[in-house]
Scaffold this motif. Structure first.
Motif, PDB file in Angstrom:
ATOM      1  N   SER A 149      44.145  39.254  42.294  1.00 58.47           N
ATOM      2  CA  SER A 149      44.400  38.449  41.277  1.00 58.47           C
ATOM      3  C   SER A 149      42.934  37.973  40.806  1.00 58.47           C
ATOM      4  O   SER A 149      42.775  37.853  39.517  1.00 58.47           O
ATOM      5  CB  SER A 149      45.546  37.424  41.275  1.00 58.47           C
ATOM      6  N   TYR A 150      42.218  37.462  41.703  1.00 58.35           N
ATOM      7  CA  TYR A 150      40.753  37.018  41.190  1.00 58.35           C
ATOM      8  C   TYR A 150      39.904  38.144  40.856  1.00 58.35           C
ATOM      9  O   TYR A 150      39.305  37.880  39.673  1.00 58.35           O
ATOM     10  CB  TYR A 150      40.181  36.554  42.578  1.00 58.35           C
ATOM     11  N   PHE A 151      40.007  39.519  41.401  1.00 59.42           N
ATOM     12  CA  PHE A 151      39.314  40.506  40.765  1.00 59.42           C
ATOM     13  C   PHE A 151      39.922  40.895  39.347  1.00 59.42           C
ATOM     14  O   PHE A 151      39.140  41.256  38.392  1.00 59.42           O
ATOM     15  CB  PHE A 151      39.303  41.406  41.800  1.00 59.42           C
ATOM     16  N   LEU A 152      41.219  40.826  39.290  1.00 60.52           N
ATOM     17  CA  LEU A 152      41.663  41.627  37.947  1.00 60.52           C
ATOM     18  C   LEU A 152      41.526  40.614  36.695  1.00 60.52           C
ATOM     19  O   LEU A 152      41.409  41.045  35.738  1.00 60.52           O
ATOM     20  CB  LEU A 152      43.353  41.599  38.012  1.00 60.52           C
ATOM     21  N   VAL A 153      41.891  39.290  37.114  1.00 62.66           N
ATOM     22  CA  VAL A 153      41.585  38.352  36.086  1.00 62.66           C
ATOM     23  C   VAL A 153      40.179  38.463  35.582  1.00 62.66           C
ATOM     24  O   VAL A 153      39.777  38.178  34.201  1.00 62.66           O
ATOM     25  CB  VAL A 153      42.189  36.963  36.711  1.00 62.66           C
ATOM     26  N   GLY A 154      39.255  38.648  36.417  1.00 63.47           N
ATOM     27  CA  GLY A 154      37.711  38.510  35.992  1.00 63.47           C
ATOM     28  C   GLY A 154      37.431  40.087  35.857  1.00 63.47           C
ATOM     29  O   GLY A 154      36.155  40.176  35.863  1.00 63.47           O
ATOM     30  N   HIS A 155      38.187  40.933  35.223  1.00 64.47           N
ATOM     31  CA  HIS A 155      38.009  42.286  35.019  1.00 64.47           C
ATOM     32  C   HIS A 155      37.004  42.237  33.852  1.00 64.47           C
ATOM     33  O   HIS A 155      35.945  43.227  34.255  1.00 64.47           O
ATOM     34  CB  HIS A 155      39.120  42.903  34.549  1.00 64.47           C
ATOM     35  N   TYR A 156      37.045  41.476  33.049  1.00 65.54           N
ATOM     36  CA  TYR A 156      36.023  41.380  31.870  1.00 65.54           C
ATOM     37  C   TYR A 156      35.080  40.197  32.222  1.00 65.54           C
ATOM     38  O   TYR A 156      34.690  39.619  31.650  1.00 65.54           O
ATOM     39  CB  TYR A 156      36.495  41.268  30.530  1.00 65.54           C
ATOM     40  N   TRP A 157      34.469  40.726  33.276  1.00 57.36           N
ATOM     41  CA  TRP A 157      33.465  39.630  33.949  1.00 57.36           C
ATOM     42  C   TRP A 157      32.089  39.566  32.790  1.00 57.36           C
ATOM     43  O   TRP A 157      31.616  38.416  33.337  1.00 57.36           O
ATOM     44  CB  TRP A 157      32.926  39.963  35.219  1.00 57.36           C
ATOM     45  N   GLU A 158      31.880  40.086  32.035  1.00 55.92           N
ATOM     46  CA  GLU A 158      30.829  40.100  30.996  1.00 55.92           C
ATOM     47  C   GLU A 158      30.999  38.890  30.068  1.00 55.92           C
ATOM     48  O   GLU A 158      30.099  37.962  29.909  1.00 55.92           O
ATOM     49  CB  GLU A 158      30.600  41.089  30.079  1.00 55.92           C
ATOM     50  N   THR A 159      32.261  38.422  30.071  1.00 53.14           N
ATOM     51  CA  THR A 159      32.767  37.202  29.277  1.00 53.14           C
ATOM     52  C   THR A 159      32.640  35.794  30.126  1.00 53.14           C
ATOM     53  O   THR A 159      33.437  36.063  31.211  1.00 53.14           O
ATOM     54  CB  THR A 159      33.998  37.360  28.255  1.00 53.14           C
ATOM     55  N   PRO A 160      32.017  34.818  29.473  1.00 52.49           N
ATOM     56  CA  PRO A 160      32.270  33.587  30.637  1.00 52.49           C
ATOM     57  C   PRO A 160      33.870  33.236  30.758  1.00 52.49           C
ATOM     58  O   PRO A 160      34.066  32.629  31.790  1.00 52.49           O
ATOM     59  CB  PRO A 160      31.643  32.518  29.862  1.00 52.49           C
ATOM     60  N   GLU A 161      34.396  33.101  29.737  1.00 54.51           N
ATOM     61  CA  GLU A 161      36.070  33.023  30.032  1.00 54.51           C
ATOM     62  C   GLU A 161      36.763  33.606  31.167  1.00 54.51           C
ATOM     63  O   GLU A 161      37.449  33.129  31.658  1.00 54.51           O
ATOM     64  CB  GLU A 161      36.763  33.231  28.578  1.00 54.51           C
ATOM     65  N   ALA A 162      36.279  35.116  31.197  1.00 46.03           N
ATOM     66  CA  ALA A 162      37.070  35.741  32.458  1.00 46.03           C
ATOM     67  C   ALA A 162      36.266  35.203  33.651  1.00 46.03           C
ATOM     68  O   ALA A 162      37.211  35.198  34.632  1.00 46.03           O
ATOM     69  CB  ALA A 162      36.519  37.276  32.094  1.00 46.03           C
ATOM     70  N   ARG A 163      35.170  34.854  33.833  1.00 48.26           N
ATOM     71  CA  ARG A 163      34.647  34.484  35.076  1.00 48.26           C
ATOM     72  C   ARG A 163      34.999  33.213  35.486  1.00 48.26           C
ATOM     73  O   ARG A 163      35.288  32.981  36.609  1.00 48.26           O
ATOM     74  CB  ARG A 163      33.085  34.452  34.839  1.00 48.26           C
ATOM     75  N   ALA A 164      35.179  32.393  34.402  1.00 44.87           N
ATOM     76  CA  ALA A 164      35.804  30.940  34.884  1.00 44.87           C
ATOM     77  C   ALA A 164      37.258  31.113  35.116  1.00 44.87           C
ATOM     78  O   ALA A 164      37.777  30.288  36.064  1.00 44.87           O
ATOM     79  CB  ALA A 164      35.508  30.040  33.611  1.00 44.87           C
ATOM     80  N   ALA A 165      38.090  31.730  34.439  1.00 40.25           N
ATOM     81  CA  ALA A 165      39.423  31.881  34.448  1.00 40.25           C
ATOM     82  C   ALA A 165      39.836  32.618  36.097  1.00 40.25           C
ATOM     83  O   ALA A 165      40.484  31.929  36.743  1.00 40.25           O
ATOM     84  CB  ALA A 165      40.176  32.818  33.737  1.00 40.25           C
TER      85      ALA A 165
END
Length: 664
Positions: A149-165
């Protein structure tokens, strides 16, 4: 082939598909999509065969000891009853739909191979949780799901929202997993085994010495994994991930793992009246609070996220009144129609040419643009609002009926107070659910926002999946309570008259009131030129906060848009709209209670390390350095200087000896 062998292959095939996908993703990209879809589809077929052989009868048990531990043994065990067989079918069905859907949704994504492999690994882990008969093996699947889940939620890691989420989801769920792990060890210590069957036997014989402590520790992990109050705040932010991930992990599988765990070990919780009351209160607060928050969200995926939290609250409410059949029934029904809602939202988002835009107030005339999403979303929303004869009606009414039975004293499986708490909160949530479902439908398909550019028809793999999921959303409920009661422990799942009338009546009231509010706001907005809002939304604090949450979605592609002022949510909620839009400021509360003190403590430690510890270290190094410098100055390399120093030393020693001798 034996049933046990088939059951072992169910989680093994997606695991092998994930491993092969990671290895061949770069060297043989043509194999990525078949490796994503075919193993998951094969697991679905095998899970169906296992369910047919199990047949809703006696549980299938098999175990082998992994390694001697010297105390409580850990075994690779299977325990497949009717609940496990049906939940495995749900996992395989939704996972297959998501993998097929993703081949179109992420067809141009360069990181699709790793994405598909992680989805397969997640599916394997969830199968392991469902079939496992040993709590430690279950914990392995539980934690593997968390990291996926951690890796899939952060799939769009270019965006700060995805990294924080992704980081927030990981940390909040781990916050619950720590007491969960302690509870598992305490439970195994009391029961003398990690085997689920032996734990249940120990409970039946009164072998638990600390049932309340164990149950409350386990509930912390359940609250984190299943996004229940107060550990639910990670789920709305997790919508920053790809929409198919939301459909799989955050609607049908991972968030349902906590509910499934409690259903498996329900006698452990029933051994403590206090734990059942806590579970009921947690469910009630989760249901009502999340429904109010959903009514105030502008992002379509955040509406669905809060809706998921609320529907999980219904499931935990059913468990709080001791009816695991109703809980799992709603888990299965909800998994189908909520996965459909998320994937339909993905079609809407995809039609706008982006993987993240979902602001409902910006949508306009989408009914004709995405007819498949329109019709299937309508079916799923009717199921969500529990309108008969859609599946959500039957499963939600089974929960309310169970709560009514406990509240009126017709059963002793749970405290009567828990029944009243769940019943009243469930009826209120039925009203609010219909309200936000109607609002979503009106804003998404009859909105007045700026029309987005047409990006053409969606891939066939996406639209076909919607219609496949629409079938159980429409027909599953009636099929289950008529034909499969034995799979749910033999209890009746048929709707009761009182709760059916109350629940359906409140749902209709919620929908009609929301429609009336929308008509009123539409009439007022019609007096304002398109694209302008009389109330100046830039000055509206609630809208500003909502825009801050979705600040990475400023336009449909490259086209600016204007909001639809006809939002009935503001009119219905009134002064509650602003706090509801921000999740009642729970993130701010947690920041004040936990985040800032931890940051302050870290700053203090850093100060002490730099200014105190480092000062001592530097001081300890300074003295030898000064002595070394002094000695270095004496080493001039001049022989005459050395001889002079030697003679001077000799004279000093001679004088000292003479003085000592004279004194003697």
């Amino acid at each position: 082939m034996t049933t046990t062998t088939l059951a072992v292959l169910v989680p093994l095939l997606p695991f092998l598909g994930a491993a092969a996908g990671l290895l061949l993703g770069r060297t043989a990209p043509g194999f990525v999509r078949p490796l994503a879809v075919l193993p998951t589809l094969a697991s679905l077929l095998l899970a169906f065969l296992v369910a047919v052989r199990q047949g809703g009868g006696d549980a299938i048990d098999s175990a082998t000891e992994l390694t001697p531990t010297g105390s409580v043994p850990i075994e690779l065990a299977l325990h497949i009853d009717g609940f496990a067989a049906l939940v495995a079918l749900l996992v395989g069905f939704v996972a297959t739909c998501v993998q097929v859907y993703s081949t179109g949704y992420l067809r141009d994504d360069p990181r699709y191979p790793s994405y598909a492999a992680l989805v397969s690994l997640f599916t394997s882990a969830m199968f392991l949780v469902v079939y496992s008969g040993d709590l430690i093996v279950l914990l392995v699947g539980w934690e593997v799901m968390g990291i996926c889940s951690y890796f899939l939620v952060g799939h769009y890691w270019e965006t700060p929202e995805a990294r924080a989420a992704s980081l927030k989801a990981f940390l909040v769920t781990k916050l619950g997993d720590v007491p969960f792990l302690i509870g598992l060890f305490a439970l195994a210590t009391d029961a003398g085994s990690f085997r689920i069957t032996r734990v249940l036997d120990a409970v039946a014989s009164g072998g638990l010495d600390h049932p309340t402590v164990i149950a409350l520790l386990l509930l912390a992990g359940v609250a984190g994994k299943s996004a229940q109050f107060p550990l639910h705040t990670w789920l709305p932010d997790a919508m920053a991930g790809p929409t198919p991930v939301s459909a799989l992990i955050h609607a049908a599988t991972m968030v349902a793992a906590g509910v499934y765990f409690v259903a498996r070990l329900l006698p452990v919780f029933q051994a403590s009246t206090a734990a059942m009351i806590v579970l009921a209160v947690m469910a009630a607060v989760t249901m009502a609070g999340s429904a109010l928050a959903a009514l105030a969200q502008d992002d379509i995926k955040r509406v669905l996220a809060y809706s998921t939290i609320g529907q999980l609250g219904y499931m935990t409410g059913a468990l709080a009144v001791g009816d695991r059949g109703a809980a799992v029934f709603h888990l299965l029904s909800h998994g189908a129609f909520k996965a459909l809602l998320f994937l339909a939202a993905g079609v809407i988002i995809h039609a706008a040419g982006t993987n993240s835009l979902a602001a409902m107030s910006r949508m306009s005339r989408l009914r004709d643009r995405v007819p498949d999403a329109y019709w299937t979303t309508t079916v799923a929303l009717l199921a969500l609002a529990a309108i008969p004869p859609f599946s959500g009606f039957f499963s939600k009414e089974s929960v309310l009926g169970a709560a009514e039975h406990v509240a009126t004293g017709h059963t002793e499986h749970a405290p009567g107070g828990a029944g009243w708490i769940v019943l009243l909160a469930g009826l209120l949530t039925a009203l609010l659910t219909a309200a936000y479902a109607t609002r979503l439908w009106l804003l998404a398909f009859r909105g007045r926002g700026t029309e987005a550019p047409d990006h053409g028809r969606q891939p066939l793999t996406m639209t076909v999946v919607l219609w496949v999921l629409a079938i159980p959303s429409l027909a599953f409920g009636g099929f289950v309570f008529r034909l499969l009661p034995d799979w749910f422990g033999g209890g009746s799942l048929a709707p009761t008259l009182t709760t059916s009338v109350l629940g359906t009546g409140l749902a209709l009231v919620g929908g009609l009131v929301t429609y009336g509010a929308w008509q009123r706001t539409t009439a007022l907005a019609a007096r304002t030129p398109m694209g302008a809002v009389a109330a100046h939304p830039e000055a509206d604090a609630a809208l500003v906060e909502a825009e801050a949450i979705a600040s990475h979605r400023p336009a449909y592609g490259d086209v600016a848009y204007a909001p639809d002022p006809a939002d009935p949510g503001r009119l219905l909620l009134g002064p509650l709209h602003r706090p509801a839009a921000t999740g009642f400021h729970l993130d701010a509360v947690y920041a004040a209670l936990f985040v800032r003190p931890v940051q302050a403590g870290a700053s203090l430690v850093r100060f002490l390390d730099r200014e105190v510890v480092d000062t001592y270290v530097r001081g300890a190094a300074a003295l030898p350095r000064l002595l070394g410098a002094a000695v270095r100055r004496a080493q001039t390399g001049n022989v005459q200087t050395y001889v002079s120093a030697l003679l001077a030393g000799t004279v000093v020693l001679a004088v000292a000896v003479l003085l000592v001798a004279t004194g003697a």
